[in-house]
Scaffold this motif. Structure first.
Motif, PDB file in Angstrom:
ATOM      1  N   LYS A 128       0.903  -1.248  -0.059  1.00 29.37           N
ATOM      2  CA  LYS A 128      -0.083  -0.008   0.378  1.00 29.37           C
ATOM      3  C   LYS A 128       1.206   1.741  -0.628  1.00 29.37           C
ATOM      4  CE  LYS A 128      -4.597   0.165   2.345  1.00 29.37           C
ATOM      5  NZ  LYS A 128      -4.775  -0.678   3.926  1.00 29.37           N
ATOM      6  N   SER A 177       3.136   4.352   1.193  1.00 31.86           N
ATOM      7  CA  SER A 177       3.360   3.804   2.331  1.00 31.86           C
ATOM      8  C   SER A 177       3.915   3.609   3.372  1.00 31.86           C
ATOM      9  CB  SER A 177       2.480   5.709   3.490  1.00 31.86           C
ATOM     10  OG  SER A 177       2.459   6.624   2.001  1.00 31.86           O
ATOM     11  N   ALA A 178       3.588   2.490   2.062  1.00 25.89           N
ATOM     12  CA  ALA A 178       3.904   1.185   3.361  1.00 25.89           C
ATOM     13  C   ALA A 178       5.444   0.990   3.404  1.00 25.89           C
ATOM     14  CB  ALA A 178       3.634  -0.077   3.415  1.00 25.89           C
ATOM     15  N   GLY A 179       6.462   1.169   2.747  1.00 26.05           N
ATOM     16  CA  GLY A 179       8.090   1.501   2.381  1.00 26.05           C
ATOM     17  C   GLY A 179       8.693   0.616   1.427  1.00 26.05           C
ATOM     18  N   LYS A 180       7.233   0.349   0.538  1.00 25.58           N
ATOM     19  CA  LYS A 180       7.493   0.211  -0.852  1.00 25.58           C
ATOM     20  C   LYS A 180       8.678   0.458  -1.518  1.00 25.58           C
ATOM     21  CE  LYS A 180       4.983  -0.456  -4.090  1.00 25.58           C
ATOM     22  NZ  LYS A 180       5.578   0.429  -4.896  1.00 25.58           N
ATOM     23  N   LYS A 237       9.235  -0.833   8.985  1.00 21.60           N
ATOM     24  CA  LYS A 237       8.852  -0.379  10.489  1.00 21.60           C
ATOM     25  C   LYS A 237       8.615  -0.538  11.030  1.00 21.60           C
ATOM     26  CE  LYS A 237       6.242   3.378   6.774  1.00 21.60           C
ATOM     27  NZ  LYS A 237       5.172   3.818   7.159  1.00 21.60           N
ATOM     28  N   ASP A 282      11.135  -1.152  13.811  1.00 16.12           N
ATOM     29  CA  ASP A 282      11.711   0.157  14.479  1.00 16.12           C
ATOM     30  C   ASP A 282      10.898   0.820  14.499  1.00 16.12           C
ATOM     31  OD1 ASP A 282      12.298   2.548  12.832  1.00 16.12           O
ATOM     32  OD2 ASP A 282      11.837   0.890  11.553  1.00 16.12           O
ATOM     33  N   GLN A 283       9.909   0.759  14.914  1.00 14.48           N
ATOM     34  CA  GLN A 283       8.971   2.007  15.318  1.00 14.48           C
ATOM     35  C   GLN A 283       8.537   1.488  16.553  1.00 14.48           C
ATOM     36  OE1 GLN A 283       7.408   5.286  15.110  1.00 14.48           O
ATOM     37  NE2 GLN A 283       9.740   5.475  13.155  1.00 14.48           N
ATOM     38  N   SER A 313      13.150  -3.477   8.900  1.00 13.42           N
ATOM     39  CA  SER A 313      13.233  -2.170   8.835  1.00 13.42           C
ATOM     40  C   SER A 313      14.117  -1.719   7.712  1.00 13.42           C
ATOM     41  CB  SER A 313      13.913  -1.338   9.545  1.00 13.42           C
ATOM     42  OG  SER A 313      14.065   0.178   9.682  1.00 13.42           O
TER      43      SER A 313
HETATM   44  N1  LIG Z   1      10.418   4.088  10.934  1.00 11.46           N
HETATM   45  C1  LIG Z   1      10.524   4.019   9.935  1.00 11.46           C
HETATM   46  N2  LIG Z   1      10.091   4.662   8.797  1.00 11.46           N
HETATM   47  C2  LIG Z   1       9.792   4.063   7.082  1.00 11.46           C
HETATM   48  C3  LIG Z   1      10.722   2.123   7.311  1.00 11.46           C
HETATM   49  N3  LIG Z   1       9.874   2.050   5.807  1.00 11.46           N
HETATM   50  C4  LIG Z   1      10.222   3.608   5.102  1.00 11.46           C
HETATM   51  N4  LIG Z   1       9.560   4.442   5.912  1.00 11.46           N
HETATM   52  C5  LIG Z   1       9.389   5.725   6.043  1.00 11.46           C
HETATM   53  O1  LIG Z   1       7.763   5.646   5.803  1.00 11.46           O
HETATM   54  C6  LIG Z   1       7.641   6.016   4.932  1.00 11.46           C
HETATM   55  C7  LIG Z   1       6.846   5.813   3.678  1.00 11.46           C
HETATM   56  O2  LIG Z   1       8.498   4.894   2.036  1.00 11.46           O
HETATM   57  P1  LIG Z   1       7.318   5.178   0.453  1.00 11.46           P
HETATM   58  O3  LIG Z   1       9.259   4.110   1.119  1.00 11.46           O
HETATM   59  O4  LIG Z   1       8.451   5.851   0.186  1.00 11.46           O
HETATM   60  O5  LIG Z   1       6.321   4.031   0.608  1.00 11.46           O
HETATM   61  P2  LIG Z   1       5.597   3.563  -0.210  1.00 11.46           P
HETATM   62  O6  LIG Z   1       5.432   2.580   0.428  1.00 11.46           O
HETATM   63  O7  LIG Z   1       7.043   3.689  -1.876  1.00 11.46           O
HETATM   64  O8  LIG Z   1       4.780   4.546  -0.276  1.00 11.46           O
HETATM   65  P3  LIG Z   1       4.062   5.588  -2.104  1.00 11.46           P
HETATM   66  O9  LIG Z   1       5.592   6.014  -2.780  1.00 11.46           O
HETATM   67  O10 LIG Z   1       3.429   5.997  -1.454  1.00 11.46           O
HETATM   68  O11 LIG Z   1       3.907   3.788  -2.854  1.00 11.46           O
HETATM   69  C8  LIG Z   1       8.385   7.900   4.381  1.00 11.46           C
HETATM   70  O12 LIG Z   1       9.288   8.504   4.935  1.00 11.46           O
HETATM   71  C9  LIG Z   1       9.805   5.946   4.712  1.00 11.46           C
HETATM   72  O13 LIG Z   1      10.611   6.771   5.198  1.00 11.46           O
HETATM   73  C10 LIG Z   1      11.407   1.503   8.154  1.00 11.46           C
HETATM   74  O14 LIG Z   1      11.964   0.568   8.345  1.00 11.46           O
HETATM   75  N5  LIG Z   1      10.885   2.299   9.686  1.00 11.46           N
END
Ligand SMILES: Nc1nc2c(ncn2[C@@H]2O[C@H](COP(=O)(O)OP(=O)(O)OP(=O)(O)O)[C@@H](O)[C@H]2O)c(=O)[nH]1
Length: 395
Positions: A11, A13-16, A227, A229-230, A253
């Motif tokens: 999804k 913002s999941a961190g993909k 994530k 680490d959260q 993470s």
């Molecule tokens: N604390 C923490 N934050 C993370 C981690 N992985 C990603 N994030 C944060 O989560 C947010 C979204 O990460 P992205 O990697 O941009 O997520 P995405 O799923 O690609 O999101 P879209 O680009 O919207 O599809 C960013 O602010 C990242 O820094 C993690 O392992 N730990």
């Protein structure tokens, strides 16, 4: 299986993106992969496996053509695909709907990146990540099931008229999802469906179950709880591990891995992907001339200590390599090292370097099939293959 492809879904913002950055080696030399084409949304990651150079005392002369070997650990290149556009209703064409599904069908195994901290959903609110896992399954299920069910009447009529086997009839319908006859047969076997299958009697609910059984075989999925680490992640991880098979789950993470890789590249630390440890200049008793380390200031040291405490110490690694490993292992792929002789373990006739080549192959590949993969000429010359515990197979 040179075209083996790991699909990364998640999804927003999941961190993909962070996961893909952490897993793919953007700094690797161009041409360091056996793949001729890399699409813009493809990356290359590395599957780590013990390299036979250690067992045969050839670490000094180990010379991988692709990837690398670090102290007897082989980094085998594997392609990764960013399957973008997973939003609610993707199966009905919302978001990048068709693109999402088109990409999905080229992947052999999926990594589902889930925000285990449940920090934000698409509306920027906190949410329960446990629902994400079922939601992805439901999206894929709706896509396959809806296509199948709308034609079910004619499929069954044709099936009866031809007195076909269920696997033959279903493979005709499922081939568009990148499946083959063996995949469909395996799904039917796992569900205990025998011939004659009496497909005419299958109702909507049962067809739905067959689709689910097919998905399990065709789209094996690693659940990547990101994530970690959260602080909010702990409780969610526990609940998700209770609901789903823990063997399917990896904790990661991505942020920590990206940070450690950058610090390694900038020579503040010595860190190997997948490791539980890293060294700062303070930790090194004897400096490494190949990787001289800069001193960290207090702020950097605090950030590094945080990653050590919250991720490496608690979980044993950032989990990125573990996720790749699980994806490859889920398909049962085996690394095979073809060599020309058992003295030098080289693969050219001038005996330059050992264990140059390595291929990941599907389980059940015979020695003869493997040789044919390398070159039709070789098939006539091979002698035998040796398994991981030294057992020999004559082809
Ligand atoms: N604390 C923490 N934050 C993370 C981690 N992985 C990603 N994030 C944060 O989560 C947010 C979204 O990460 P992205 O990697 O941009 O997520 P995405 O799923 O690609 O999101 P879209 O680009 O919207 O599809 C960013 O602010 C990242 O820094 C993690 O392992 N730990």
């Amino acid at each position: 299986m040179n075209n083996f492809l790991i699909g990364c879904v998640g999804k927003p913002s999941a961190g993909k993106s962070s996961f893909l950055n952490a897993a793919t080696d953007a700094n690797a030399k161009v041409g360091n992969y056996p793949f001729t084409t890399i699409d813009p949304n493809n990356g290359v990651t590395f599957y780590q496996s013990p390299c036979p150079c250690k067992k045969y005392g050839k670490t000094d002369v180990c010379a991988p053509r692709y990837g690398k070997c670090v102290d007897g650990t082989r980094f085998i290149p594997v392609k990764m695909l960013d399957v973008a556009g997973l939003v609610p209703g993707a199966s009905e064409g919302r978001g990048l709907g068709n693109k999402f599904l088109d990409d999905l069908r080229t992947a052999h195994v999926l990594l589902h990146i889930v925000d285990a901290s449940g920090q934000t959903n698409e509306k920027g609110e906190g949410y329960d990540p446990i629902n994400d896992i079922q939601w992805l399954l439901d999206e894929i299920h709706s896509w396959i099931f809806n296509n199948l069910w709308k034609k079910w009447g004619s499929i069954v009529r044709r099936h009866s008229a031809l007195k076909a086997a269920a696997a033959t009839t279903l493979q005709l319908q499922f081939s568009g999802y990148g499946s083959n006859f063996a995949t469909v047969q395996k799904a039917l076997d796992l569900m205990g469906i025998k011939e004659p299958s009496e497909m005419e009697k299958w109702d909507k609910e049962y067809v739905g179950k067959v689709v689910r059984g097919f998905m399990d075989v065709r789209f094996p999925t690693v659940i990547v709880l990101n994530k970690i680490d959260q602080p909010d992640a702990d409780g969610n991880i526990l609940r998700i591990c209770q609901k789903y098979d823990p063997n399917q789950i990896v904790l990661t993470s991505a942020l920590a891995e990206c940070f450690l890789r950058k610090m390694n590249k900038d020579k503040y630390i010595r860190y190997t992907e997948g490791s539980e440890f890293f060294d700062t200049s303070e930790d090194q008793t004897t400096p490494d001339p190949d990787h001289p380390l800069k001193d960290c200031d207090e702020k950097l040291m605090n950030r590094l200590e945080k990653v050590r405490d919250l991720v490496l110490f608690r979980y044993g690694s950032t989990g990125i390599q573990a996720a790749i490993k699980k994806a490859v292992d889920m398909k049962g792929l085996v690394p095979v090292y073809p060599v020309r002789n058992l003295t030098h373990f080289s693969s050219d006739d001038k005996n330059r370097g050992s264990f140059k080549d390595c291929l990941l192959v599907s389980p059940g590949t015979t020695v003869r099939e493997f040789c044919r993969l390398l070159s039709p000429e070789l098939e006539k010359h091979f002698l035998y293959a040796e398994g991981p515990s030294g057992q020999r197979t004559v082809g």
